[in-house]
Design a protein around this motif. Structure first.
Motif, mmCIF file in Angstrom:
data_model
loop_
_atom_site.group_PDB
_atom_site.id
_atom_site.type_symbol
_atom_site.label_atom_id
_atom_site.label_comp_id
_atom_site.label_asym_id
_atom_site.label_seq_id
_atom_site.Cartn_x
_atom_site.Cartn_y
_atom_site.Cartn_z
ATOM 1 N N ALA A 313 0.815 -1.213 0.000
ATOM 2 C CA ALA A 313 0.000 0.000 0.000
ATOM 3 C C ALA A 313 0.850 1.266 0.000
ATOM 4 O O ALA A 313 0.367 2.338 -0.383
ATOM 5 N N GLN A 314 2.120 1.151 0.409
ATOM 6 C CA GLN A 314 2.995 2.322 0.426
ATOM 7 C C GLN A 314 3.466 2.712 -0.974
ATOM 8 O O GLN A 314 4.074 3.774 -1.155
ATOM 9 N N LEU A 315 3.232 1.855 -1.954
ATOM 10 C CA LEU A 315 3.681 2.154 -3.313
ATOM 11 C C LEU A 315 2.873 3.277 -3.945
ATOM 12 O O LEU A 315 3.335 3.930 -4.883
ATOM 13 N N ASP A 316 1.670 3.490 -3.455
ATOM 14 C CA ASP A 316 0.805 4.544 -3.998
ATOM 15 C C ASP A 316 1.077 5.842 -3.255
ATOM 16 O O ASP A 316 0.249 6.344 -2.494
ATOM 17 N N THR A 317 2.264 6.369 -3.450
ATOM 18 C CA THR A 317 2.671 7.585 -2.758
ATOM 19 C C THR A 317 3.541 8.418 -3.677
ATOM 20 O O THR A 317 4.197 7.898 -4.586
ATOM 21 N N GLU A 318 3.549 9.694 -3.433
ATOM 22 C CA GLU A 318 4.419 10.595 -4.190
ATOM 23 C C GLU A 318 5.770 10.762 -3.504
ATOM 24 O O GLU A 318 6.638 11.461 -4.021
ATOM 25 N N GLN A 319 5.937 10.142 -2.346
ATOM 26 C CA GLN A 319 7.187 10.284 -1.601
ATOM 27 C C GLN A 319 8.182 9.230 -2.079
ATOM 28 O O GLN A 319 8.011 8.034 -1.843
ATOM 29 N N ASP A 320 9.218 9.690 -2.734
ATOM 30 C CA ASP A 320 10.193 8.773 -3.320
ATOM 31 C C ASP A 320 10.846 7.881 -2.268
ATOM 32 O O ASP A 320 11.071 6.692 -2.500
ATOM 33 N N ARG A 321 11.170 8.464 -1.107
ATOM 34 C CA ARG A 321 11.867 7.686 -0.082
ATOM 35 C C ARG A 321 11.027 6.481 0.348
ATOM 36 O O ARG A 321 11.512 5.358 0.414
ATOM 37 N N LEU A 322 9.777 6.716 0.641
ATOM 38 C CA LEU A 322 8.902 5.650 1.112
ATOM 39 C C LEU A 322 8.663 4.621 0.016
ATOM 40 O O LEU A 322 8.723 3.409 0.257
ATOM 41 N N ARG A 323 8.392 5.097 -1.203
ATOM 42 C CA ARG A 323 8.143 4.158 -2.297
ATOM 43 C C ARG A 323 9.376 3.311 -2.589
ATOM 44 O O ARG A 323 9.290 2.088 -2.757
ATOM 45 N N ASP A 324 10.550 3.941 -2.649
ATOM 46 C CA ASP A 324 11.765 3.194 -2.955
ATOM 47 C C ASP A 324 12.066 2.159 -1.875
ATOM 48 O O ASP A 324 12.515 1.043 -2.170
ATOM 49 N N ALA A 325 11.831 2.523 -0.613
ATOM 50 C CA ALA A 325 12.071 1.566 0.473
ATOM 51 C C ALA A 325 11.122 0.378 0.357
ATOM 52 O O ALA A 325 11.537 -0.778 0.532
ATOM 53 N N ALA A 326 9.856 0.638 0.042
ATOM 54 C CA ALA A 326 8.885 -0.455 -0.103
ATOM 55 C C ALA A 326 9.254 -1.366 -1.257
ATOM 56 O O ALA A 326 9.201 -2.599 -1.138
ATOM 57 N N VAL A 327 9.640 -0.791 -2.378
ATOM 58 C CA VAL A 327 10.036 -1.607 -3.536
ATOM 59 C C VAL A 327 11.251 -2.455 -3.193
ATOM 60 O O VAL A 327 11.320 -3.645 -3.536
ATOM 61 N N SER A 328 12.226 -1.862 -2.511
ATOM 62 C CA SER A 328 13.445 -2.590 -2.161
ATOM 63 C C SER A 328 13.141 -3.815 -1.307
ATOM 64 O O SER A 328 13.687 -4.902 -1.528
ATOM 65 N N VAL A 329 12.263 -3.665 -0.327
ATOM 66 C CA VAL A 329 11.910 -4.793 0.539
ATOM 67 C C VAL A 329 11.124 -5.849 -0.231
ATOM 68 O O VAL A 329 11.403 -7.053 -0.135
#
Length: 658
Positions: A313-329
């Protein structure tokens, strides 16, 4: 500050890179009025004098000067100097270093009241680690806590209390009383979280029954008070992306990391804590939770479907830091990321710019969202991968990710063949380009690719270059595709090279007789390099009872060498002789000695059926163990989670067959 520094024979001392004659310059640089010079000097100290936590004779010689610098208020950034001293005396584990730092430990007493909060923060741990007499250290901490006004220093004092309680059980009661008081109102939520973490590490019986709800509530209260930090900006470089993956609220990350560490095998509580973090209204809390989830998923076997869906659910965000961390995990989880597949697919669909990524330097790589989606085995990745393959350059490692899709990736076979046929064999990167493509072609079972694979073998040199490194994967591919017969002449030529064992196994599949294959495999088993010996044993096992002449050598191999070699030999013994007696003791020893052997051992046990019954206890214990067999200190491999999940599935098959 530097009295006597020129009297030290620095040229006769050493650090990580040789003579220590440059060390006085770094020590003086730490006292510079120029911030850049101080940072360069500190980097030099950590990079050479205390390289990777090591202690050298020059490190010991530096300690008196570092202590002198730490005690001079005119010197800036002294907190970093105290942290360096703590690292030298504590983290290195070097007894000499501890004693040298302890000899000047009185300086840390005065630093507890230093005007610089960074110095006070670092001194708290130093007092506990190096001051003679834990009772005195406890009194100093007790006196400092009521008068301290800096929140970050209070956190350090709390952590120091926990350290003292663990290091000196005879004084733990008083320290734990202080921690218990700090974990309750009216203290600030951050301090209460810190105290709960230290209690969890040292006295879990003192924790409140509602620990997780309390921790989540305190986290949210803390976040509501915290000032917002803007997203980092700058060029999209590798360093920039790594920085975005680091916690934006390092203090909050450390508070929760301590609690997660203390909870250890209590995965139910940790999952509940993660769920609370991942549903926080604060994106920083959610980002910290995503980063911490990686350690839990990597090291422990737990029902992570709920947290994984929340990470998706964190992938639907405009915040690069949060999205990139979620994708990495998610990219680390492989099949376990399935609950987030819909979110991954939505991101891949909405953001074609993320399908690939090119760093400022280097070749393109597959983008994280598409990689994570492919690793789940979701066939929705196939059309997008087809578009990526339609480009002129294949992103590095793409074939390995396609392999996770198995037969679903069959539509990609023509494009894979196309790119394989265009790999320049004289390129120094030929193996890096072709090996992933071969993995994908094996996974989809594309027999039409045989001509392209044969091209890799034609005229391949027997050396150590990039093209020669393609020989093994090419043989494996031909063997897997059932096409070894078409390469028989080339394979026979390879029987006198370092690829002899692989070539012999492929020739056996192609129909060559025992007389042509067995002598080669026996030679490799007894005379080859360790990797060749293991492969020769596996190939002998493929021959089955026809290789009975190899049993004496395999028995010898199963009694000596590293665990991997003994395991390979024991597996071959079973497949050839069907006698569990010489096999099971080898498996039991290797299972404990090297957990990485458990996968092949379990696969052999599954093939043994009821004969594997004496090792039922190993398999049962594995299935109930809370930690992954791949969990280890100091790092992990990108396929560790997938490897552990495969082991659990195989262990289930073993029990079903007993």
């Amino acid at each position: 500050m530097f009295t006597g520094i020129d009297e030290v024979d620095w040229a006769s001392l050493h650090h990580a890179y040789g003579s220590a004659e440059d060390v006085p310059g770094w020590l003086r640089g730490l006292a510079s009025a120029d911030a850049a010079e101080r940072q360069t000097a500190l980097d030099g100290m950590y990079g050479t004098v205390h390289h990777e936590g090591n202690v050298y004779d020059s490190t010991l010689a530096c300690v008196p000067f570092l202590c002198s610098l730490a005690g001079r208020e005119a010197v800036q950034d002294r907190g970093c100097i105290v942290e360096l001293l703590v690292s030298i005396g504590a983290e290195s584990g070097d007894a000499r270093a501890r004693e040298v730092v302890r000899a000047d430990s009185e300086v840390f007493v005065s630093l507890l009241g230093d005007p610089d909060p960074g110095v006070r923060r670092a001194a708290a741990e130093a007092v506990v680690r190096f001051l003679d007499g834990p009772a005195r250290a406890l009194d100093l901490l007790r006196q400092r806590i009521p008068v301290e006004r800096d929140d970050r220093v209070l956190l350090a004092l709390t952590e120091a209390l926990g350290l003292l309680a663990r290091r000196h059980p005879e004084h733990s009661a008083a320290a734990l009383d202080l921690l218990t008081a700090q974990s309750a109102p009216p203290h600030a939520p951050g301090l209460r979280l810190a105290a709960l973490g230290q209690l969890a590490l040292g006295a879990p019986d003192l924790l409140p029954a509602d620990l997780v709800p309390t921790a989540v509530r305190l986290l949210r209260d803390r976040s509501a008070r915290r000032a917002r930090v803007p997203e980092p900006s700058g060029h999209d470089t590798l360093v920039g992306r790594i920085r975005r993956l680091r916690p934006s609220d390092e203090e909050g990350a450390q508070l929760l990391r301590t609690l997660h560490t203390a909870l250890g095998d209590r995965t139910g509580d940790r999952i509940a804590l993660l769920t609370g973090q991942l549903t926080s209204p604060d994106p920083m809390d959610r980002c910290n939770a995503v980063c911490m989830s990686a350690a839990l998923f990597r090291g422990w076997r737990a029902d992570c479907a709920g947290p994984v869906a929340l990470i998706g659910a964190q992938l639907d965000t405009e915040q690069d830091r949060l999205r990139d961390a979620a994708v990495s995990v998610l990219a680390e989880l492989f099949g376990l990321a399935a609950p987030a597949a819909d979110d991954l697919h939505a991101l891949v669909t909405a953001r074609p710019d993320l399908w690939t990524h090119r760093w400022e330097r280097g070749s393109p790589a597959l983008g994280g969202p598409l990689k994570a989606l492919a690793r789940t085995g979701d066939r929705r990745a196939v059309p997008v991968l087809a578009q990526v393959l339609a480009g002129p350059v294949v992103p590095g490692g793409l074939g390995h990710e396609i392999a996770h899709l198995g037969p679903a990736a069959v539509p990609l076979a023509p494009a894979l063949r196309h790119h394989l046929a265009r790999v320049p064999l004289d390129s120094p990167t030929a193996d890096a380009l072709a090996t992933p493509l071969l993995a994908a072609l094996r996974a989809v079972g594309d027999r039409h690719a045989v001509p392209e694979v044969l091209r890799l073998l034609s005229g391949a040199p027997d050396g150590l270059g990039a093209r020669e490194r393609l020989v093994g994967p090419a043989i494996e591919t031909l063997d897997a595709l059932g096409a070894a017969a078409q390469a028989a002449p080339v394979l026979r030529e390879l029987l006198h090279t370092r690829h002899a064992a692989a070539a012999a196994g492929a020739l056996w599949s192609a129909g060559d007789g025992l007389s042509a294959v067995l002598p080669v495999l026996l030679r490799e088993l007894t005379q080859g390099e360790p990797g060749s010996r293991r492969l020769a044993a596996r190939q002998l096992g493929r021959l089955g009872p026809a290789a009975r002449a190899a049993l004496p050598e395999l028995r010898r191999a199963a009694r000596s060498g590293q665990a991997w070699e003994r395991t390979s030999a024991a597996c071959a013994l079973w497949h050839i002789g069907r006698d569990p007696e010489p096999v099971l003791p080898v498996f039991r020893a290797a299972w404990s000695e090297n957990p990485r052997t458990r996968g092949p051992i379990a696969r052999c046990l599954a093939a043994m059926g009821p004969a594997a019954a004496p090792l039922r206890d190993l398999v049962t214990t594995e299935l109930t163990a809370p930690r992954r067999h791949t969990a280890r200190e100091g790092g992990y491999g990108s396929h560790d989670i997938a490897e552990d999940d495969a082991l659990l599935r195989t262990c289930g098959e073993v029990l079903a067959g007993l």
